[in-house]
Write a protein that holds these residues in place. Structure first.
Motif, short mmCIF file in Angstrom:
data_model
loop_
_atom_site.label_atom_id
_atom_site.label_comp_id
_atom_site.label_asym_id
_atom_site.label_seq_id
_atom_site.Cartn_x
_atom_site.Cartn_y
_atom_site.Cartn_z
N GLU A 20 0.85 -1.16 -0.10
CA GLU A 20 -0.07 -0.03 -0.05
C GLU A 20 0.76 1.06 0.13
O GLU A 20 1.98 1.31 0.61
CB GLU A 20 -0.94 -0.04 1.21
CG GLU A 20 -1.83 -1.16 1.27
CD GLU A 20 -2.91 -0.77 2.52
OE1 GLU A 20 -2.81 0.06 3.22
OE2 GLU A 20 -3.60 -1.48 2.56
N GLU A 23 -0.61 8.25 -3.21
CA GLU A 23 0.13 9.14 -4.09
C GLU A 23 -0.95 10.17 -4.36
O GLU A 23 -2.06 10.26 -4.13
CB GLU A 23 0.11 8.31 -5.38
CG GLU A 23 1.09 7.08 -5.42
CD GLU A 23 2.30 7.55 -5.65
OE1 GLU A 23 2.83 8.74 -5.76
OE2 GLU A 23 3.20 6.54 -5.71
N TYR A 25 -2.74 12.30 -6.97
CA TYR A 25 -3.27 12.52 -8.40
C TYR A 25 -4.03 13.62 -8.68
O TYR A 25 -4.78 14.28 -7.69
CB TYR A 25 -4.64 11.22 -8.31
CG TYR A 25 -4.03 9.79 -8.58
CD1 TYR A 25 -4.27 9.30 -9.65
CD2 TYR A 25 -3.04 9.29 -7.77
CE1 TYR A 25 -3.97 7.80 -9.72
CE2 TYR A 25 -2.54 8.07 -7.78
CZ TYR A 25 -3.02 7.16 -9.08
OH TYR A 25 -2.62 6.14 -9.08
N LYS A 47 0.16 12.08 -12.09
CA LYS A 47 0.57 11.91 -10.59
C LYS A 47 1.71 13.13 -10.58
O LYS A 47 2.61 13.32 -11.23
CB LYS A 47 1.17 10.67 -10.25
CG LYS A 47 -0.11 9.58 -10.69
CD LYS A 47 0.37 8.10 -10.89
CE LYS A 47 0.98 7.67 -9.56
NZ LYS A 47 1.37 6.18 -9.47
N SER A 61 -9.31 2.53 -14.71
CA SER A 61 -9.89 2.23 -13.32
C SER A 61 -10.75 3.11 -12.87
O SER A 61 -11.22 4.11 -13.34
CB SER A 61 -8.75 1.46 -12.22
OG SER A 61 -7.72 0.84 -13.05
N ILE A 63 -11.63 5.08 -8.94
CA ILE A 63 -10.84 5.36 -7.61
C ILE A 63 -12.25 5.52 -6.37
O ILE A 63 -13.00 6.10 -6.61
CB ILE A 63 -10.59 6.88 -7.63
CG1 ILE A 63 -9.34 6.95 -8.52
CG2 ILE A 63 -10.03 7.24 -6.21
CD1 ILE A 63 -8.73 8.56 -8.81
N VAL A 78 -4.67 9.31 -3.00
CA VAL A 78 -5.21 8.14 -3.31
C VAL A 78 -4.15 7.07 -2.88
O VAL A 78 -2.83 7.21 -3.18
CB VAL A 78 -5.54 8.13 -4.99
CG1 VAL A 78 -5.89 6.53 -5.23
CG2 VAL A 78 -6.27 9.37 -5.31
N LYS A 79 -4.87 6.18 -2.35
CA LYS A 79 -4.29 4.98 -1.74
C LYS A 79 -4.01 3.93 -2.76
O LYS A 79 -5.12 3.75 -3.44
CB LYS A 79 -4.63 4.63 -0.52
CG LYS A 79 -3.97 3.27 0.23
CD LYS A 79 -4.42 2.95 1.65
CE LYS A 79 -5.96 2.43 1.50
NZ LYS A 79 -6.29 1.91 2.94
N GLU A 80 -3.08 3.17 -3.14
CA GLU A 80 -2.87 2.34 -4.15
C GLU A 80 -2.52 1.03 -3.50
O GLU A 80 -1.46 0.86 -2.48
CB GLU A 80 -1.83 2.81 -5.16
CG GLU A 80 -1.82 3.95 -5.96
CD GLU A 80 -0.77 4.15 -6.77
OE1 GLU A 80 0.19 3.70 -6.58
OE2 GLU A 80 -0.69 5.00 -7.75
N ILE A 93 -3.95 -3.17 -9.30
CA ILE A 93 -4.00 -2.23 -8.11
C ILE A 93 -5.58 -1.73 -7.87
O ILE A 93 -6.27 -1.48 -8.86
CB ILE A 93 -3.34 -0.74 -8.49
CG1 ILE A 93 -1.59 -1.57 -8.95
CG2 ILE A 93 -3.15 0.03 -7.42
CD1 ILE A 93 -0.87 -0.43 -9.58
N LYS A 94 -5.91 -1.65 -6.69
CA LYS A 94 -6.99 -1.09 -6.26
C LYS A 94 -6.69 0.43 -5.79
O LYS A 94 -5.75 0.64 -4.96
CB LYS A 94 -7.75 -1.80 -5.05
CG LYS A 94 -8.72 -1.30 -4.50
CD LYS A 94 -9.50 -2.34 -3.41
CE LYS A 94 -10.79 -1.80 -2.85
NZ LYS A 94 -11.31 -2.68 -1.83
N TYR A 95 -7.59 1.31 -6.23
CA TYR A 95 -7.40 2.88 -5.96
C TYR A 95 -8.51 3.26 -5.05
O TYR A 95 -9.57 3.03 -5.32
CB TYR A 95 -7.45 3.68 -7.34
CG TYR A 95 -6.26 3.13 -8.03
CD1 TYR A 95 -5.03 3.54 -8.15
CD2 TYR A 95 -6.68 2.23 -8.99
CE1 TYR A 95 -4.23 3.38 -9.09
CE2 TYR A 95 -5.80 1.75 -10.10
CZ TYR A 95 -4.46 2.37 -10.00
OH TYR A 95 -3.53 1.81 -11.05
#
Length: 338
Positions: A20, A23, A25, A47, A61, A63, A78-80, A93-95
């Motif tokens: 995790e 970032e 965005y 980014k 994707s 968010i 945003v957490k990746e 990757i889940k955003y």
């Protein structure tokens, strides 16, 4: 106390998990057509702390937790989260939205639409400005496609916007028809000025283009879109280079640019159909249905029916509609009628 310390260490290890990370965005104010698993609309993102002109990339994707509203530029935290054992066609990757750091209206969208040239290099263009009259240089801007199109007073043109900031703009190469008009002075000056554009400023309904040294090149006023002017009744004066002498039985088109329909006559039979493509420079008719009677003279009707499928573009000037083929050659000239 010991349990509290252990719990705190566990939280720290979880927060620093390599799977995790958070970032910054940036999300653009409009979406674009793209192809993922199938055709879709993509957000445009970049980014990093600094927002850069022309650095946008398609984002395929979603968010989680982010409610997108067009017309605004967002700065997000945003957490990746790295996922395991995902399907081949899915993102690994889940955003997840952590925080909306900034949301501001995108003033650049005010550039969208049709613009009529007022001045070239500070000199007023001396042409009529009544509805549908005069071959004024015109510019149509579509920020969502990063494209421009228009007419330079003689030839139709189209091209791309390669860079666009809050006050800077750069245009890509322009493609244009190649016909010669009796007086090319305005067209030549307009094109030369357009190629030197590096900056712009907006003030209510006025758009000004400048060069890199802030010298004013072109000044525009917000114009009526050509496709709105097209919404009228038009009677043919020239068909395939032949003058239509019998105006009482001339081909006639009634165009509805809202419903994308056309009706009228070819000079003998009634015709009706759809418009498949319509922009401020492009026009393509679908297959037209018509009655089948024979008239004494079928010369003009036959010519008119043969040219309609070839129409790819148009321009409106001096209360006249000119239909053009894909090379910019004139197919027919029609006059506005009430």
């Amino acid at each position: 106390m010991k349990n509290t310390v252990v719990f705190g260490i566990i939280l720290m290890l979880f927060a620093c998990s390599p799977k995790e990370k958070a970032e910054i965005y940036w999300v653009n104010s409009y979406k674009v057509d793209c192809v993922g698993v199938g055709p879709m609309k993509c957000m445009l993102i970049q980014k990093g702390e600094a927002l850069e002109d022309g650095a946008w990339q398609n984002f395929y994707s979603k968010i989680e937790g982010f409610e997108y509203e067009p017309g605004f530029i967002y700065k997000l935290k945003v957490k990746e989260e790295q996922l395991e054992n995902v399907p081949a066609d899915a993102s690994s990757i889940k955003y997840i939205l952590v925080e909306v750091l900034e949301k501001r209206e995108d003033a650049r969208l005010s550039l969208n639409g049709s613009w009529e040239a007022l001045k070239i290099n500070g000199s007023v263009i001396k042409l009529p400005r009544t509805r549908g009259a005069g071959v004024l240089p015109q510019l149509f801007i579509d920020i969502t496609k990063m494209q421009i199109s228009g007419i330079d007073n003689c030839n139709n043109f189209t091209g791309s916007i390669s860079k666009l900031g809050e006050s800077t703009i750069e245009l890509g190469p322009l493609a244009a028809t190649q016909k010669m008009c009796p007086d090319m002075a305005i067209a030549t000056a307009f094109n030369k000025a357009l190629q030197a554009v590096k900056q712009y400023k907006l003030s209510e309904n006025t758009l000004t283009f400048m060069d890199e040294n802030d010298a004013e090149l072109l000044e525009f006023t917000k114009g009526t879109e050509a496709k709105i002017l097209l919404n009228d009744i038009w009677v043919a004066e020239v068909v395939d280079g032949v003058a239509v002498s019998d105006q009482d039985n001339a081909p006639r088109l009634e165009i509805n640019s809202t419903e994308l329909t056309v009706a009228g006559t070819d000079g003998c039979n009634n015709i009706t159909g759809e418009i498949t493509t319509l922009t401020n420079t492009e026009l393509v008719f679908g297959t037209l249905a018509g009655t089948k009677k024979m008239c004494m003279d079928m010369n003009i009707p036959d010519k008119f029916n043969k040219l309609i499928p070839k129409v790819r573009a148009y321009k409106i000037a001096n209360l006249k509609l000119t239909l053009l083929d894909e090379k910019g050659e004139v197919l027919a000239i029609l006059k506005k009628t009430d």
